[in-house]
Enzyme design. Structure first.
Site, PDB file in Angstrom:
ATOM      1  N   THR A 401       0.836  -1.213   0.000  1.00  0.00           N
ATOM      2  CA  THR A 401       0.000   0.000   0.000  1.00  0.00           C
ATOM      3  C   THR A 401       0.865   1.255   0.000  1.00  0.00           C
ATOM      4  O   THR A 401       2.058   1.185   0.256  1.00  0.00           O
ATOM      5  CB  THR A 401      -0.941   0.052   1.220  1.00  0.00           C
ATOM      6  OG1 THR A 401      -1.753  -1.099   1.196  1.00  0.00           O
ATOM      7  CG2 THR A 401      -1.856   1.256   1.253  1.00  0.00           C
ATOM      8  N   GLU A 421      -3.477  -4.082  -2.640  1.00  0.00           N
ATOM      9  CA  GLU A 421      -3.515  -5.094  -1.568  1.00  0.00           C
ATOM     10  C   GLU A 421      -2.113  -5.630  -1.331  1.00  0.00           C
ATOM     11  O   GLU A 421      -1.393  -5.059  -0.565  1.00  0.00           O
ATOM     12  CB  GLU A 421      -4.514  -6.222  -1.864  1.00  0.00           C
ATOM     13  CG  GLU A 421      -5.175  -6.821  -0.618  1.00  0.00           C
ATOM     14  CD  GLU A 421      -4.234  -7.412   0.407  1.00  0.00           C
ATOM     15  OE1 GLU A 421      -4.013  -6.753   1.443  1.00  0.00           O
ATOM     16  OE2 GLU A 421      -3.732  -8.529   0.226  1.00  0.00           O
ATOM     17  N   GLU A 440      -7.524  -7.153  -4.245  1.00  0.00           N
ATOM     18  CA  GLU A 440      -8.177  -6.615  -3.037  1.00  0.00           C
ATOM     19  C   GLU A 440      -9.228  -7.542  -2.448  1.00  0.00           C
ATOM     20  O   GLU A 440      -9.495  -7.505  -1.244  1.00  0.00           O
ATOM     21  CB  GLU A 440      -8.825  -5.261  -3.368  1.00  0.00           C
ATOM     22  CG  GLU A 440      -8.817  -4.291  -2.217  1.00  0.00           C
ATOM     23  CD  GLU A 440      -7.423  -3.750  -1.935  1.00  0.00           C
ATOM     24  OE1 GLU A 440      -6.958  -3.894  -0.808  1.00  0.00           O
ATOM     25  OE2 GLU A 440      -6.788  -3.196  -2.861  1.00  0.00           O
ATOM     26  N   ASP A 443      -9.056  -9.488   0.807  1.00  0.00           N
ATOM     27  CA  ASP A 443      -9.275  -8.887   2.134  1.00  0.00           C
ATOM     28  C   ASP A 443     -10.581  -9.372   2.766  1.00  0.00           C
ATOM     29  O   ASP A 443     -10.843  -9.079   3.936  1.00  0.00           O
ATOM     30  CB  ASP A 443      -9.277  -7.353   2.053  1.00  0.00           C
ATOM     31  CG  ASP A 443      -7.883  -6.767   2.234  1.00  0.00           C
ATOM     32  OD1 ASP A 443      -6.951  -7.531   2.520  1.00  0.00           O
ATOM     33  OD2 ASP A 443      -7.730  -5.536   2.083  1.00  0.00           O
ATOM     34  N   SER A 467     -11.317  -3.078   5.084  1.00  0.00           N
ATOM     35  CA  SER A 467      -9.943  -2.580   4.993  1.00  0.00           C
ATOM     36  C   SER A 467      -9.460  -2.134   6.362  1.00  0.00           C
ATOM     37  O   SER A 467     -10.254  -1.958   7.291  1.00  0.00           O
ATOM     38  CB  SER A 467      -9.905  -1.398   4.025  1.00  0.00           C
ATOM     39  OG  SER A 467      -8.657  -0.739   4.092  1.00  0.00           O
ATOM     40  N   SER A 468      -8.140  -1.913   6.439  1.00  0.00           N
ATOM     41  CA  SER A 468      -7.558  -1.314   7.637  1.00  0.00           C
ATOM     42  C   SER A 468      -7.045   0.098   7.357  1.00  0.00           C
ATOM     43  O   SER A 468      -6.465   0.735   8.244  1.00  0.00           O
ATOM     44  CB  SER A 468      -6.379  -2.159   8.120  1.00  0.00           C
ATOM     45  OG  SER A 468      -6.802  -3.458   8.416  1.00  0.00           O
ATOM     46  N   GLY A 488       0.568  -0.851   5.279  1.00  0.00           N
ATOM     47  CA  GLY A 488       0.982  -1.863   6.248  1.00  0.00           C
ATOM     48  C   GLY A 488      -0.092  -2.861   6.626  1.00  0.00           C
ATOM     49  O   GLY A 488      -0.038  -3.433   7.717  1.00  0.00           O
TER      50      GLY A 488
HETATM   51  N1  GLU Z   1      -5.525  -4.366   1.567  1.00  0.00           N
HETATM   52  C1  GLU Z   1      -5.171  -3.830   2.849  1.00  0.00           C
HETATM   53  C2  GLU Z   1      -6.300  -3.071   3.474  1.00  0.00           C
HETATM   54  O1  GLU Z   1      -7.100  -2.549   2.792  1.00  0.00           O
HETATM   55  C3  GLU Z   1      -4.019  -2.922   2.764  1.00  0.00           C
HETATM   56  C4  GLU Z   1      -2.852  -3.649   2.244  1.00  0.00           C
HETATM   57  C5  GLU Z   1      -1.605  -3.188   2.817  1.00  0.00           C
HETATM   58  O2  GLU Z   1      -1.454  -2.109   3.344  1.00  0.00           O
HETATM   59  O3  GLU Z   1      -0.709  -3.975   2.710  1.00  0.00           O
HETATM   60  O4  GLU Z   1      -6.373  -2.986   4.643  1.00  0.00           O
END
Ligand code: GLU
Length: 588
Positions: A401, A421, A440, A443, A467-468, A488
């Protein structure tokens, strides 16, 4: 009024084209000044955004220019097939708004999408990832277009041309770029289109060689000429769908891949149906500040709110207690998001999770002298006391990301996180188009994770995966004070929290708040920590009963900005993580 900046564009194009292919601008990780600024992971992208600011563009214009450039120079995390979340402070209206440009699943997606029909078991993560199944409808271009129409002053075309010029001219291959290819050698090596671009002669490009992408340049120019309809309803989208349904598997692969490469089911109708969403931001009051974040389908806003609310309630006295409370509250918040947060969580539940009442209900479980056994159980949203349910582990997600932070001379602020992702998404470059597909949809939880309780993050028709990502803007007395975000995977939430806590609670200057060593507790047995965090705080935290998992070299790669009195700005990127980022201000 929309201004078409012919002169500004001409000047930007000249600046970029005139530079030799091997010259990346030299920009440090911290910049102090006024009139706005920009921080990204990449000097070329920061320079592209800065040029727009210099020529009178606003923060949104500059952010789109930087995002389009990142699509070229950071093609394994960004580009036309990425998705993400943008949080925007509008200085004129004194409002904070968001754009949800998260990928959407196909209309035919069901809760068993990631279950292998042959044996009834969930696919292995890599099997699901490197396939057509993992790609969702990308939200990047719809986000760029919506943001510019709503708040920008430049046309999308004028911001794509300079990025196309970078793709044509090329950029120098650095150690990070090469490493990301090396880490994905076997996945990239299965597809002719990916091999051609990133494994010339069967190996990653040499350090310092020039990486060009004329196909992506042509894609950007086609979108500049025809608008985003060329993607969502036109030939570029048709090529994307064809690639998803018929992955261009190579007859002469580089390396071996352990899994069958499955086709996906995304259709051109799915692409045509895509719309960005505009959810209200989450907001938490923390020590008199208003902390705005991203709502569902990201769990970032509610999780950050929950931890800050617990921290405020617990009011820890010293550094060890601050870190102890941060780690404990993070574990509780991860348990709660696992149980309650997904694309369709009701506004009532979201409000409750971000409320002071909920923080009180969760904070009462934290002892100042003894760490909770992990994993902790989610709280009972229907009850009002300390009533933990049975413990469950929530699965983790990826590590890639990118994040950008931009402000302008008018006081507008953009905080924006976007991604494919995993680094390199699903590993497939769309033939003839020069961009990689996202993965994505991995997730989603592949199978239920919450025992007998419903799992809010199972796949569903057209659904967006949880998502985070946690782009965050903090207001003080109604004006921007701080903005921060990070990549991250699930550690995005804790990285953003640590930056906020370092700055707002521990009083570190913002560059130190980013540079400080990181530790992350996501409701697993051990804290995931960078070695310096483990060494510095390990003894005191271990004495309280915390345990550490295996250390990791780096957590996150943030960007942030602080707004100081009388229009001052401190733009900050990472000093060393991921090779260090690039910050710049309009006037020094
Ligand atoms: N796909 C992750 C999310 O949406 C983020 C991926 C990443 O930061 O490595 O939380």
């Amino acid at each position: 009024m929309r201004i078409f900046p012919v002169l500004a564009v001409a000047s930007l194009a000249t600046t970029l084209i005139a530079a030799p292919a091997s010259a990346a601008p030299t920009l440090g990780p911290t910049a102090y000044g006024r009139g706005g600024g920009i921080a990204t992971v990449d000097a070329t992208a920061t320079a592209a955004g800065l040029d727009v600011l210099r020529h009178g563009g606003n923060a949104i214009d500059a952010a789109v220019a930087a995002a389009a450039t990142l699509g070229v120079t950071e093609p394994f995390v960004a580009g036309p097939a990425s998705g993400g979340f943008l949080v925007y402070y509008d200085a004129k209206r004194h409002t904070v708004s968001t754009i949800d440009g998260r990928e959407a699943g196909p209309a035919t997606m069901t809760p068993t999408y990631f279950i292998d029909p042959a044996d009834g078991l969930p696919y292995d993560f890599q099997e699901a990832r490197v396939s057509g199944l993992s790609t969702g409808v990308p939200g990047a271009l719809a986000t760029w277009d919506t943001a510019l129409r709503q708040w920008g002053t430049r046309s999308l075309a004028s911001l794509l041309w300079p990025a196309a010029a970078v793709a044509d001219r090329g950029f120098p291959v650095d150690a990070q770029f090469r490493q990301q290819i090396n880490d994905n050698l076997a996945a990239f090596g299965q597809f002719d289109s990916t091999k051609a671009l990133y494994l010339p002669g069967g190996a990653p490009p040499a350090l310092g060689s020039t990486q060009r992408n004329p196909d992506l340049a042509a894609t950007y120019r086609q979108i500049a000429a025809q608008g985003i309809g060329a993607f969502y309803r036109g030939p570029i989208g048709a090529d994307l769908v064809k690639t998803v349904q018929h992955p261009p598997v190579s007859a002469n692969p580089v390396g071996t891949w352990a899994y069958p490469i499955r086709p996906g089911v995304l259709t051109t109708d799915d692409l045509a149906a895509y719309r960005v969403r505009r959810p209200a931001p989450t907001v938490a009051d923390f020590r008199g500040l208003s902390v705005y974040g991203m709502s569902t389908p990201s769990s970032g806003g509610t999780a950050v709110s929950e931890v800050l609310n617990i921290l405020e309630k617990a009011n820890p006295a010293d550094v060890t207690q601050v870190l102890h409370t941060y780690l404990e509250a993070s574990a509780l918040a991860f348990a709660d998001r696992g149980r309650y947060v997904g694309a369709y969580t009701s506004p009532d539940v979201l409000r409750k999770l971000a409320s002071d009442r909920w923080a009180a209900q969760r904070a009462c479980q934290i002892s100042p002298v003894r760490a909770l056994a992990k994993p902790v159980a989610p709280g009972d949203i229907t009850a009002s006391g300390c009533t933990p349910a049975a413990a469950t582990l929530t699965p983790d997600n990826g590590l890639s990301t990118t994040n950008i932070t931009v402000s302008d001379r008018w006081g507008n602020v953009v905080e924006w996180t976007f991604t494919l992702e995993q680094f390199g998404g699903n590993g497939i470059v769309v033939p003839g188009r020069g961009f990689m597909l996202n993965n994505e949809l991995t997730d989603f939880n592949f199978a239920p994770t919450q025992g007998t309780a419903p799992d809010p993050n199972l796949p569903g028709p057209g659904k967006r995966p949880r998502s985070s990502m946690s782009p965050t803007i903090v207001l003080k007395d109604g004006k921007p004070f701080l903005a921060a975000g990070s990549p991250g995977g699930a550690s995005i939430i804790t990285t953003v929290l640590q930056i906020l806590i370092n700055r707002l609670v521990l009083g570190m200057p913002l560059p130190d708040a980013l540079a400080a060593p990181r530790g992350s507790q996501r409701n697993t047995a051990g804290i995931q920590a960078e070695p310096a965090f483990h060494t510095t705080y390990g003894p005191a935290l271990t004495a309280l009963g915390h345990t550490f998992g295996p250390d990791v070299a780096e957590i996150g790669a943030a960007t942030a900005m602080e707004f100081t009195p009388h229009g001052g700005v401190i733009a900050v990127a990472e000093p060393t993580r991921r090779g260090g980022g690039a910050a710049a201000v309009l006037r020094e």
